[in-house]
Scaffold this motif. Structure first.
Motif, PDB file in Angstrom:
ATOM      1  N   ASP A   7      19.745  61.466  42.528  1.00 49.29           N
ATOM      2  CA  ASP A   7      20.241  60.256  41.876  1.00 49.29           C
ATOM      3  C   ASP A   7      19.234  59.116  41.908  1.00 49.29           C
ATOM      4  O   ASP A   7      19.597  57.955  42.011  1.00 49.29           O
ATOM      5  N   TYR A   9      17.111  58.919  39.382  1.00 47.22           N
ATOM      6  CA  TYR A   9      16.747  58.972  37.986  1.00 47.22           C
ATOM      7  C   TYR A   9      15.595  59.923  37.718  1.00 47.22           C
ATOM      8  O   TYR A   9      14.932  59.859  36.712  1.00 47.22           O
ATOM      9  N   SER A 157      18.144  58.305  49.283  1.00 50.14           N
ATOM     10  CA  SER A 157      18.736  58.189  47.945  1.00 50.14           C
ATOM     11  C   SER A 157      20.177  57.704  48.021  1.00 50.14           C
ATOM     12  O   SER A 157      20.637  56.932  47.178  1.00 50.14           O
ATOM     13  N   GLU A 158      20.903  58.151  49.056  1.00 46.16           N
ATOM     14  CA  GLU A 158      22.292  57.722  49.220  1.00 46.16           C
ATOM     15  C   GLU A 158      22.382  56.224  49.474  1.00 46.16           C
ATOM     16  O   GLU A 158      23.241  55.540  48.915  1.00 46.16           O
ATOM     17  N   GLU A 161      21.565  54.302  46.298  1.00 41.36           N
ATOM     18  CA  GLU A 161      22.690  54.361  45.362  1.00 41.36           C
ATOM     19  C   GLU A 161      23.818  53.440  45.818  1.00 41.36           C
ATOM     20  O   GLU A 161      24.405  52.710  45.017  1.00 41.36           O
ATOM     21  N   LYS A 162      24.119  53.468  47.120  1.00 39.85           N
ATOM     22  CA  LYS A 162      25.195  52.636  47.671  1.00 39.85           C
ATOM     23  C   LYS A 162      24.909  51.153  47.444  1.00 39.85           C
ATOM     24  O   LYS A 162      25.828  50.355  47.217  1.00 39.85           O
ATOM     25  N   ASN A 163      23.636  50.764  47.508  1.00 38.18           N
ATOM     26  CA  ASN A 163      23.261  49.364  47.323  1.00 38.18           C
ATOM     27  C   ASN A 163      22.875  49.037  45.882  1.00 38.18           C
ATOM     28  O   ASN A 163      22.365  47.957  45.607  1.00 38.18           O
ATOM     29  N   ASN A 164      23.135  50.013  44.991  1.00 40.38           N
ATOM     30  CA  ASN A 164      22.886  49.828  43.553  1.00 40.38           C
ATOM     31  C   ASN A 164      21.444  49.416  43.264  1.00 40.38           C
ATOM     32  O   ASN A 164      21.170  48.541  42.438  1.00 40.38           O
ATOM     33  N   ILE A 165      20.512  50.050  43.984  1.00 38.07           N
ATOM     34  CA  ILE A 165      19.086  49.813  43.761  1.00 38.07           C
ATOM     35  C   ILE A 165      18.547  50.973  42.946  1.00 38.07           C
ATOM     36  O   ILE A 165      18.551  52.125  43.395  1.00 38.07           O
ATOM     37  N   GLN A 166      18.107  50.680  41.746  1.00 35.66           N
ATOM     38  CA  GLN A 166      17.639  51.716  40.844  1.00 35.66           C
ATOM     39  C   GLN A 166      16.123  51.848  40.893  1.00 35.66           C
ATOM     40  O   GLN A 166      15.410  50.857  41.069  1.00 35.66           O
ATOM     41  N   THR A 168      13.234  52.673  38.543  1.00 38.50           N
ATOM     42  CA  THR A 168      12.908  52.795  37.135  1.00 38.50           C
ATOM     43  C   THR A 168      11.423  53.112  37.002  1.00 38.50           C
ATOM     44  O   THR A 168      10.577  52.334  37.452  1.00 38.50           O
TER      45      THR A 168
END
Length: 282
Positions: A7, A9, A157-158, A161-166, A168
């Protein structure tokens, strides 16, 4: 070939992990007493994973104190640490790592000083506590190292994702800089200057410096230095290579200059770091 989706990307091949994401430097298991404390030093220029078996440890900087309690796994931004202390006996499984991926570095830098991670897989804890025994730079692709690194990447990665850091990796600016990142990966064993990096992107040194720093939140030379010094510390602590040989592998052809750069970065000479007990690097 086995793949894991994390997750971020993109999907990562297990056989590519050690070249793409991170470099595990050192680790193991440590027991301390109620009077244990230490101030920040150069060995803290990394990210850390701690699992507290029993007792507690407090990590602090000029803005906050964070208490790490037993039976929990933590990610720690060592670049922002001021010191450590404990008021009771404790045991901790630990490891240090440096992001090799500039994208992972940028993502992790957005996290606070200490982040509690999700309940760890039992196998991850076992590997974590034996990090010093399973790190093998040559060859690095032993199955225990791959398991440790794979589980660490998944754990990171978890929390992202939990902290909504993408993460890119496909923007106009990053696409311009991709050839540069590939060049750095392939030439860590060579001298790398700001002007030579700018030439790869066909821009002036000043413009390149602004582009890179704005995109990745670190200067290009500091990024190269972080990569080289992380690898230098790993080789110093886990191999029998001489200081001269390690420096040569990282593009430092003068041992005195390599030792000077190393000491400026870590606050201790490579000779002294090699002689110190590894537990003191906790």
């Amino acid at each position: 070939m086995y793949y894991i989706s994390i997750d971020l990307y993109f999907t990562i091949s297990v056989m590519q992990l050690n070249n793409i994401l991170l470099n595990i430097i050192i680790g193991g298991n440590y027991q301390g007493n109620s009077s244990w404390s230490r101030k920040r030093d150069g060995s803290d220029n990394c990210y850390k994973i701690y699992y507290i078996d029993y007792g507690n440890v407090t990590i602090y900087n000029n803005e906050q104190e964070c208490s790490l309690s037993s039976d929990n796994l933590y990610l720690i931004n060592g670049f922002n640490i001021t010191g450590f202390k404990s008021e009771q006996n404790f045991s901790v499984g630990w490891l240090h790592f440096i992001p090799q991926s500039i994208y992972l570095y940028k993502a992790l830098s957005q996290l606070p000083l200490v982040t509690q991670l999700s309940t760890p897989h039992s196998e991850f804890l076992s590997l974590l506590k034996n990090t010093d025994k399973i790190i093998a730079p040559y060859p690095k692709l032993n199955y225990k190292y791959l398991k440790l690194e794979t589980l660490l990447v998944y754990t990171l990665s978890e929390v992202l994702e939990k902290n909504n850091i993408q993460i890119t990796i496909d923007t106009p600016r990053s696409n311009l800089l991709k050839p540069l990142l590939e060049h750095i990966d392939k030439h860590l064993d060579s001298e790398i200057s700001l002007s030579s990096l700018a030439e790869i992107c066909h821009v002036s040194s000043a413009h390149f410096l602004r582009l890179f720093t704005n995109e990745y939140k670190i200067t290009p030379i500091n990024y190269v230095l972080q990569r080289k010094m992380g690898k230098a510390r790993n080789l110093l602590l886990t191999t029998n290579l001489s200081i001269k040989e390690i420096g040569y592998q990282l593009g430092f052809y003068d041992q005195a200059y390599f030792s000077k750069v190393f000491k400026k970065y870590y606050g201790i000479s490579p000779k002294k770091m090699k002689a110190e007990p590894k537990d003191s690097l906790l």
